[in-house]
Design a protein around this motif. Structure first.
Motif, mmCIF file in Angstrom:
data_model
loop_
_atom_site.group_PDB
_atom_site.id
_atom_site.type_symbol
_atom_site.label_atom_id
_atom_site.label_comp_id
_atom_site.label_asym_id
_atom_site.label_seq_id
_atom_site.Cartn_x
_atom_site.Cartn_y
_atom_site.Cartn_z
ATOM 1 N N ARG A 1 0.840 -1.187 0.000
ATOM 2 C CA ARG A 1 0.000 0.000 0.000
ATOM 3 C C ARG A 1 0.874 1.234 0.000
ATOM 4 N NH1 ARG A 1 -1.782 1.333 6.141
ATOM 5 N NH2 ARG A 1 -0.556 3.238 6.108
ATOM 6 N N GLN B 1 -2.769 5.517 2.931
ATOM 7 C CA GLN B 1 -3.962 4.730 2.619
ATOM 8 C C GLN B 1 -4.293 3.796 3.765
ATOM 9 O OE1 GLN B 1 -2.861 2.658 -0.950
ATOM 10 N NE2 GLN B 1 -3.610 4.276 -2.288
ATOM 11 N N SER C 1 -4.049 5.101 8.239
ATOM 12 C CA SER C 1 -2.935 5.978 7.879
ATOM 13 C C SER C 1 -2.283 6.583 9.124
ATOM 14 C CB SER C 1 -3.425 7.092 6.948
ATOM 15 O OG SER C 1 -4.496 7.790 7.546
#
Lengths: 114, 114
Positions: A13, A17, A80
């Motif tokens: 990722r 995110q 996050s």
């Protein structure tokens, strides 16, 4: 076959995110757990759940969230807000009664944040 | 805060050697101590020790708990290359305190060379 499955096996990722890791068990266990393992270290508890619709923070819950809507499922969301999310994530389950309630582990998900 | 310390952190031996892995713990309301073997992915359960002084044995592996000294050892005799793994020790408190959650040590990385 009874057991614990985790998906995906590898996950990448981008920074910033959120990502959700799946954990499913068909062992009819009441309790489920999420651990994080960093290289050369043992397992650290993120969250655990003893019963459906209830869960408790472990030792390193900041930046993570969970839900337990079904007995079989305990998904983990890495948000996050988690500063160092790159790690190996292990899910486990166990009975909650009796003496022989050792934890059984899934195969793990290796998360890499790019 | 519960604490589990394993030693040594790393060990390299030759096939046929006997090894002893150590685990000490400081746990409030101790209930049991567990040993797991981790060979890349999911830890697999080896032993659960609840009573002091009673050896648990499975083939070439054995383990014993000393509740007075807050200590456990895992012995492996006639080691084989397939014994190469990380061996994890974990403590479990009584159910009245924290349910079934475990506190893990850092693990001992055992390498058995042919």
């Amino acid at each position: 076959d009874g057991g614990i499955t985790q998906s995906p096996k590898y996950l990448f990722r981008k920074e910033g995110q959120n990502v959700t890791l799946s954990c499913e068990q068909n062992l009819n266990h009441d309790a489920m757990y999420w651990y994080r393992q960093d290289p050369g270290q043992g397992l650290r508890l993120i969250y655990y759940s003893q019963i459906v619709n209830d869960f408790q923070k472990g030792d390193i819950a900041e930046g993570y969230s969970v839900s337990r809507e079904k007995k079989e499922s305990f998904p983990l969301t890495v948000t996050s807000a988690q500063k160092n999310p790159t790690a190996f994530y292990l899910c486990a389950s166990s009975r909650t009664s009796g003496d022989y309630n050792e934890q059984f582990f899934g195969p793990g998900t290796r998360l890499t944040v790019l | 805060e519960d604490k589990v310390v394993q030693s040594p952190l790393s060990l390299v031996v030759h096939e046929g050697d006997t090894v002893t892995l150590n685990c000490s713990y400081e746990v409030t309301n101790f209930r049991s101590l567990l040993w797991y073997k981790q060979e890349k992915k999911a830890p697999t359960f080896l032993f659960m020790l609840t009573s002091s002084g009673i050896e648990k044995k499975s083939g070439r592996l054995s383990s014993i708990l000393d509740k007075k000294e807050l200590f456990s050892i895992l012995n492996i005799t006639a080691t084989q290359t397939g014994d190469s793994a990380v061996y994890l020790c974990a403590s479990r408190p009584s159910r009245e305190t924290s349910g079934s959650r475990l506190t893990f040590g850092e693990g001992t990385q055992l390498t058995v060379n042919p």
